[in-house]
Enzyme design. Structure first.
Site, PDB file in Angstrom:
ATOM      1  CB  SER A   1      -0.969  -0.030   1.190  1.00 42.77           C
ATOM      2  OG  SER A   1      -0.306   0.133   2.410  1.00 42.77           O
TER       3      SER A   1
ATOM      4  CG  HIS B   1      -4.331  -0.706   0.132  1.00 43.10           C
ATOM      5  ND1 HIS B   1      -4.029  -0.646   1.469  1.00 43.10           N
ATOM      6  CD2 HIS B   1      -4.665  -1.994  -0.113  1.00 43.10           C
ATOM      7  CE1 HIS B   1      -4.185  -1.835   2.016  1.00 43.10           C
ATOM      8  NE2 HIS B   1      -4.571  -2.667   1.064  1.00 43.10           N
TER       9      HIS B   1
ATOM     10  CG  ASP C   1      -5.216  -5.936   2.843  1.00 37.98           C
ATOM     11  OD1 ASP C   1      -5.606  -7.105   3.014  1.00 37.98           O
ATOM     12  OD2 ASP C   1      -5.422  -5.293   1.798  1.00 37.98           O
TER      13      ASP C   1
END
Length: 846
Positions: free
Chosen positions: A10, A37, A129
């Site tokens: 991300s 992301h 995540d």
């Protein structure tokens, strides 16, 4: 089989991705799927940026796109990416912005498709995540790779993965490709035919011969015996650890294990396959809640505790699922019934038990647990869900080996899901009768969807065969005593305590024996029953017969006196033992009425803290003496008859005080109720505000990650533009042509060094009008011609002399942008002095 590598990142991930792909060869034979992301409305620039760092083709993923080896595929904005066979599947996220976990989605699909061939990589990023996805990869035997946290720009995602214990390789991003390739080259590759042959081949003890030294090391360090596990499982897990460390020889790896106790523990954890989740196989749980449990609750005595055992509970999700299922079934079937539930949840792994006891789970359990259950049974915090006390109090976790340790007994329900599949047939045939022994008649056995009771139909009747639910038959387990006895190590193999040698005396040995025997008889028959307790109230020594006062508690052996004390002794003993710590004199409890199998017995209890000899210092002795019940009753009657009646005035005074106290208590109770309602209202408001803030924080974090990604991409674009500008500047300076760029107002925008020798230009002149500049050109119409070109778009070209007798070809043309918009003029000045001189010389000759 082509391997697919899933990569998740991300914020700050572009740098890590660049380091990763710079060091990845273009002919690995693997495909790479990149999930980052991204902002839902922002077009991803990642494919173009990654193409700068690798020779492999980089594609933006499209629906049903075929996955090719030696290629890179990047997730598009506002999509979730999955793998189905060797094609890409895209879908719209089901969660709102800020709660999406696209990396977990990709890793989970990889685990289900590629199993032990799957490879997942977690790079720099914020949040957690990827952690659950790595656990799924590791559970199927795949490779879990994590960037070393201290080398990541944002270390939250790598730290979460490492803390969860699911990282096989941890290294900087630039070292990860080499580690992955080394693992792939050494990992055993089996084609489909070999896999089929291995599955059809019956497991034999001979197949474990080469693993014997490793199994002995495991048993020596962990006490757990894996010799009865399926050989295919053991081989696959051991080969995996060998590949991670680069060993090709089993003997070399065995020597490495012998010298490295940490690797022994890692291999032990590798063999403990902890695959679990809340309400796994929802159809089974729905049947349990709606049908099976209500049927059992209808027949269960309300004054008895409902007892259940979760075997191999891992990190506790299944145990808590059962507690929630029991609560829901009780609410629907018998809401007025106050039935207690006790769940014993056991596992061989101390790390898993520690996680289960904590009862904290990541936010992405929302995929498995409904919103109603989350509100009723969980407490939401900033980064996790906490099991509510009403569910946590129903579960008792314990480290327990089903092969070595004695079982829990008198159970109504046993849940053992997907544990037996790792045992060979011989061990399964020893464990299942053990379950029958532990269950009450008509008790329920719940197995995994790949497990059955086999040929033990005389012990279990199928209740729902497809769901693997079985009812325990009222069968005499004594007929299978051989199976039960073989379920535990024989007592002869256990280490025995050596008796403390007594001091030798000068008496003959016969006299010594006679005296010892007589002392033993006198102590056992005529002395009162007594026990010695340690600081935790566990019984360490028993004298005389204590069965009338103490009895073993049902379930796992427990020598704590509070658990063993009979009805009537438990509460007085608890209070007296607390007082005895601070008392010098013994504490006497007179005439306690103890309920035993023979009826009610009056008992006097003496409690004394021992301060000498040194061997008993700090321990407590509890002595029990029977008292005739008639004596206790007569004493009570005598005390009552000796009491003088109170006067009428005194009784009235007492009654007034009682009424006054009742009124005060009523007023206090009303005030407390009002305060409690206010506090409850305030608590609900705070909880609501906390939930809103948590959601807002998650959304802000998601937006921050997306902005970080966009910022990184734009910064890379700026660097590319700066490089392109430098290239253009070098090209212009390398040619012998003076160039000057003017904007629509004929202000200087840019110029080359050659132009500054003709027109007086410095860096500070950027933005100045052309009319303010002095020039060596004899060209007073320069500005007027530039304005004419800007208005008519006609190119102007003239030969102009300078003050120092040089000649230049001055060309004025429109400045046209890439989007075909005129945005100024370009003036080029080419030196034609030599041409003019040659032309003049030729004219003179003619």
């Amino acid at each position: 089989m082509m391997r697919i590598v899933g990569i998740g990142t991300s914020a700050g991930g572009l740098t890590a991705l660049a380091d990763f792909f710079r060091n990845t060869p273009s002919d690995t034979g693997m495909a790479f799927l990149v999930v980052q992301h991204l902002a839902p409305t922002q077009k991803a620039l990642l494919p173009e940026l990654l193409q700068l760092y690798t020779d492999m083709p980089v594609h933006e993923a499209q629906q049903d796109m075929a996955i090719q080896a030696d290629s890179v595929y990047v997730i598009p904005s506002n999509r979730e990416l999955r793998v189905h066979q060797y094609t890409l599947k895209l879908s719209h996220p089901g969660e709102p912005r800020g709660l999406r976990l696209p990396i977990d989605v990709l890793f989970s699909s990889l685990a289900s498709v590629q199993n032990e061939h799957a490879i997942a990589v977690v790079l720099s990023g914020m949040g957690a995540d990827g952690t659950l996805g790595l656990q799924a990869i590791k559970a199927t035997g795949g490779l879990a790779v994590v960037q070393r946290p201290d080398s990541a720009e944002f270390d939250a995602m790598p730290r979460s993965a490492v803390a969860a214990g699911c990282a096989d390789i941890v290294a900087p991003a630039n070292e990860l490709p080499a580690r992955i390739l080394a693992y792939v080259r050494r990992a055993p590759e089996k084609d489909d035919e070999q896999e089929k042959e291995l599955k059809q081949r019956p497991p034999t003890q001979a197949s474990l011969t080469g693993l014997d030294p490793i199994l002995k090391l495991l048993k020596q360090h962990t006490r757990h015996d894996f010799s009865l596990y399926k050989p295919t499982t053991l081989n696959r897990r051991i080969e995996r650890r060998m590949a991670i460390h680069g060993f090709t020889s089993l003997k070399d790896y065995t020597r490495f294990l012998a010298d490295n106790s940490q690797e022994v523990q890692l291999l032990f954890r590798e063999l403990l396959i902890g695959v679990t989740q809340f309400f796994r196989d929802p159809d089974v749980w729905n049947h349990l809640i709606q049908t099976a449990l209500p049927d059992m609750l209808d027949k269960h005595p309300s004054d008895q505790t409902f007892r259940a055992w979760i075997v191999g509970c891992s990190t506790g999700e299944e145990a808590y699922s059962l507690a929630m299922a029991f609560t829901e079934a009780l609410e629907h079937a018998a809401p007025e019934q106050d039935l207690k539930l006790q769940i014993f949840a056991s596992d061989i792994s101390p790390e898993a038990i520690a996680v289960a006891r904590q009862g904290q789970y990541p936010l992405n359990i929302e995929n498995d647990v409904s919103q109603d259950r989350l509100k009723q049974f969980f407490i939401k915090h900033e980064n996790h869900y906490q099991i509510a006390p009403v569910i946590r109090d129903k579960v008792l976790f314990a480290q327990h080996d089903i092969i070595l340790d004695p079982p829990f007994t008198k159970l109504d329900l046993i849940v053992c899901r997907n544990l037996l599949i790792y045992f060979d047939l011989k061990l399964q045939q020893r464990i299942l009768p053990l379950f029958h022994y532990s269950l009450k008649p008509d008790g329920l056995l719940m197995l995994g969807n790949s497990e059955t009771v086999g040929r033990l139909n005389h012990l279990f009747a199928p209740l729902q065969p497809k769901m693997r639910l079985y009812r325990s038959k009222p069968h005499e387990s004594a007929r299978h005593f051989d199976l039960l006895l073989n379920s535990f190590p024989p007592m002869s193999t256990l280490s025995k305590e050596h008796s403390v040698p007594s001091k030798k005396t000068h008496l003959p040995e016969a006299i010594n024996s006679l005296q010892s025997a007589a002392d033993h008889v006198l102590l056992q028959v005529y002395s009162p029953a007594a026990v010695v307790l340690n600081a935790d109230a566990d019984i360490v020594y028993i004298s005389g017969r204590t069965g009338k006062y103490l009895e073993p508690a049902a379930g796992k052996a427990n020598w704590n006196i509070h658990a063993m004390a009979r009805e009537g002794l438990r509460e007085p003993l608890y209070n007296a033992l607390k007082r005895a710590r601070d008392e010098v004199e013994p504490i006497e409890l007179k005439g306690l009425l103890v309920l035993s199998d023979a009826g009610t017995q009056a008992v006097d209890v003496t409690i004394q803290v021992l301060r000498e000899p040194d061997a008993l210092k700090g321990m407590t002795m509890v002595v029990f003496r029977d008292v005739p019940t008639q004596a206790v009753a007569s004493t009570h009657r005598k005390s009552a008859s000796d009491a003088k009646p109170d006067s009428t005035l005194q009784i009235q005074r007492y009654q007034q005080e009682i009424e006054s106290l009742k009124q005060q208590a009523k007023t206090s109770r009303e005030e407390l109720l009002a305060s409690n309602e206010e506090l409850q209202s305030t608590n609900e408001e705070l909880q609501s505000a906390n939930e809103e803030m948590t959601t807002s924080k998650e959304e802000m974090q998601s937006m921050n990650e997306e902005l970080q990604t966009i910022n990184t991409e734009l910064q890379t674009k700026l660097d590319d533009l700066a490089l392109a500008q430098s290239d253009m500047q070098n090209v212009l300076n390398s040619i012998e042509i003076a160039v000057m760029f003017l904007d629509q107002d004929l202000n200087v925008r840019r110029y080359t060094e050659r132009a500054s020798t003709i027109i007086s230009l410095r860096e500070t002149d950027i933005g100045r009008p052309l009319s303010d500049l002095t020039s060596s050109l004899r060209y007073p119409e320069l500005q007027e011609d530039a304005r004419q070109t800007l208005n008519t778009l006609a190119v102007s070209e003239k030969q102009i002399a300078t003050m120092d007798d040089r000649w230049f070809s001055v060309r004025i043309m429109p400045y046209r942008r890439l989007d075909n918009v005129i945005d100024g003029v370009v003036i080029t000045m080419f030196d034609i002095t030599n041409t003019k001189n040659l032309e003049s010389a030729l004219r003179k000759r003619t």
